[in-house]
Scaffold this active site. Structure first.
Site: not given
Lengths: 337, 269
Positions: A86, A164
């Site tokens: 992530y 993101e």
């Protein structure tokens, strides 16, 4: 402005973040070999809802998802990989500087993840090699410079609130972004007309409106007062259907529009308006209410005080609409009736 | 201050007794608004007047320029009313102000009012009366609401709206520290909302004994869904930071009573 996944990936390509080969389509298409069909929606949780599918038969997968109501698809080559990570970039409000947020665990709900680390990258110096080395060490992966640099640029040059990648796939020969989540800042869009044009998007003024699950329509002036009104409705046993802030200095047209918007939602059974006029004027609000009620029929409970209060109340009482000075009484009446 | 809002509120501020000595609008130097002389630049205004505070009504695209100009000219207090200033602009402005020693209140805020003395903002006077309670708030209309609730029994010493944006010049905890030192203030009301961690910081200060005055709080956004922006750009919960629950918990642990509705603040004082 939230971007669709495929739009986010267009932006990724612009800043040099690798993404899978893919195409956007609204109709079933032929595809050789294994692929991922991803429904293009602005809400999250698509995976959990079965709207992202790995398939050998792209054509019928799209046909099937179309039946579920999805309109646009991103079809991408399937990427075998070893690990998922992530990584995101955003502005940290406390320190007023850009940050990179990373976790060695991909596909996570970052709110609940425990192994998330924040790296501060002040704008004055910008992203440096030592930043990248620290992030690579934390994630135990090499070759992240392009990705980190790209995310940082999306936040500091394209003025995104959030950029993101979740997950970022680690392959034997490098990393690749399997998903994208980009939210551009509405207030800064005037500086990024080129990008909007490239994405085929036009700028719409963001509305201070959020839809919720209940049946009581909420209208207030000012974000804080509107939120407080929602909270009070809930505390007193009701269920808010929305958050709608008419903003400061709203005229009668804005008030009319807001009421009509809520009344058209079949879930909304009645409306609570909580207005404390400062820049906004009570007579304008009252006129807006009258105009709206000529077009829609819905019970409306109005708390109205502040600038031009007497004029406002007079306009409403002439039409048989009662107003309240005390918001709790107003909400109480709305919930009881 | 030659624009619609600037001119309107200049009149209101003057009526309240605020000493507005000069306005600045590039290209409008030499004109007057409600008897107040207008200059082309802050530097020009400073040649004629002593200025210790400024209020910004400049549209969002140019607001950061106006704030930079005020900072460069050494104006110690800058109140920015303007909403929709891009975050990156505020980031740069805030860091520059810190470097040069100016204090910014706002942006996207109703300003500062010392009841019956100075209104450096857009406050409707009806909600305010001179008294002993300091109010610091992230929300405009909610500030008027709570000021009015406590008006009759307590009145207010100073009321500061810090604004609802993600990056603001002065934070809740900084204002609470100022109220702690202010002899005119006996108790403090803080009006918070979801998003950010400023409320948690105040709770920590209270818990560590750095604030001796009584604090009473209200937090808006109990029912707000996560990752949805509730009007204010700052009122959004990203990555689990600054939820209603985390703020309630922090206040509870610090012994700060939290009002269930804005109208219960009075009972807790």
């Amino acid at each position: 402005m939230k971007l669709y996944e495929y739009e986010g990936k267009e932006l990724f390509k612009l800043v040099g973040i690798p993404v899978p080969r893919g195409t956007v389509t609204e109709e079933p298409i032929k595809w050789d070999g294994k692929a991922v069909v991803k429904s293009q929606l602005l809400e999250g949780g698509r995976g959990k809802r079965g709207l992202v599918k790995v398939t050998d038969d792209v054509y019928s997968t799209i046909e099937e998802l179309k039946k579920a109501g999805v309109k646009k698809f991103l079809v991408e080559e399937y990427i075998p990989h070893n690990r998922e990570l992530y990584i995101s970039a955003l502005i940290d409000r406390e320190t007023a500087e850009p940050i990179i947020v990373a976790s060695p665990e991909g596909g996570i709900d970052v709110e609940r993840a425990t192994n998330v680390k924040v790296f501060h990258v002040p704008l004055e110096r910008g992203l440096r090699d030592f930043d990248v080395i620290q992030i690579e060490k934390y994630l135990d992966v090499k070759g992240l410079k392009g990705v980190v640099q790209g995310l940082y640029r999306i936040v500091t040059e394209y003025e995104a609130e959030l950029a993101e990648i979740n997950p970022l796939a680690v392959k034997d020969d490098g990393v690749i972004a399997l998903d994208s989540k980009v939210i551009l800042e509405d207030n800064a869009l005037f500086r990024h007309q080129d990008l909007l044009q490239k994405l085929g998007r036009s700028y719409e003024k963001p509305e201070s409106f959020v839809e919720l699950d209940g049946d009581i329509g909420i209208i207030g002036n000012g974000a804080g007062l509107t939120m407080a009104t929602m909270d009070m409705v809930k505390l007193m046993g009701g269920e808010p259907a929305d958050f709608l802030d008419i903003g400061g200095g709203a005229g009668s047209d804005k008030v009319e529009e807001s009421i009509i918007k809520l009344a058209r939602n079949p879930k909304v059974k009645k409306i609570v308006m909580n207005i404390y006029c400062g820049i906004t004027r009570c007579d304008e609000v009252a006129q807006g209410i009258i105009k709206a009620l000529e077009k829609v029929r819905i019970p409306i409970y109005v708390r109205l005080v502040g600038t031009n209060e007497e004029e406002g109340r007079k306009i409403l009482s002439q039409k048989g609409i009662s107003t309240y000075e005390d918001p709790l009484t107003c909400i109480g009446e709305a919930l009881r009736s | 201050m030659t624009g619609r809002e600037g001119s309107f509120h200049t009149k209101h501020m003057l009526d309240y007794g605020t000493k507005v000595v000069a306005g600045v609008t590039p290209g409008k130097g030499g004109s007057e608004v409600h008897g107040v002389p207008v200059y082309d630049t802050v530097a020009d205004a400073l040649k004629e007047h002593d200025i210790d505070a400024t209020i910004i009504f400049v549209p969002a695209r140019f607001a950061s320029d106006a704030i930079f100009e005020a900072i460069d000219n050494g104006i110690p207090l800058i109140v920015a009313i303007t909403e929709h200033i891009p975050v990156l602009d505020m980031l740069k402005v805030k860091r520059y102000a810190k470097l040069k020693g100016s204090r910014i209140i706002g942006p996207n805020c109703p300003g500062v009012i010392v009841p019956e003395e100075i209104n450096l903002g857009i406050y409707p006077p009806r909600a305010f009366r001179k008294g002993k309670v300091g109010i610091v708030s992230r929300s405009g209309t909610l500030t008027y609401e709570i000021a009015e609730v406590i008006k009759k029994e307590y009145g207010q010493s100073t009321v500061i709206g810090i604004g609802g944006d993600p990056i603001i010049g002065t934070s809740l905890d900084e204002v609470v520290e100022m109220f702690e030192k202010d002899p005119e203030t006996e108790e403090v009301v803080i009006v918070g909302e979801i998003g950010g961690t400023m409320e948690e910081k105040v709770a920590k200060m209270k818990m560590e004994g750095r604030i001796s005055k009584k604090i009473v709080a209200y937090i808006a956004g109990m029912t707000a869904p996560k990752e949805k922006r509730m009007g204010h750009a700052g009122a959004v919960v990203y990555m689990g930071m600054g939820t209603f629950e985390s703020k309630m918990k922090a206040f509870k642990e610090a012994g700060i009573p939290v009002a269930t509705t804005p109208y219960d603040v009075l009972k807790l004082l």
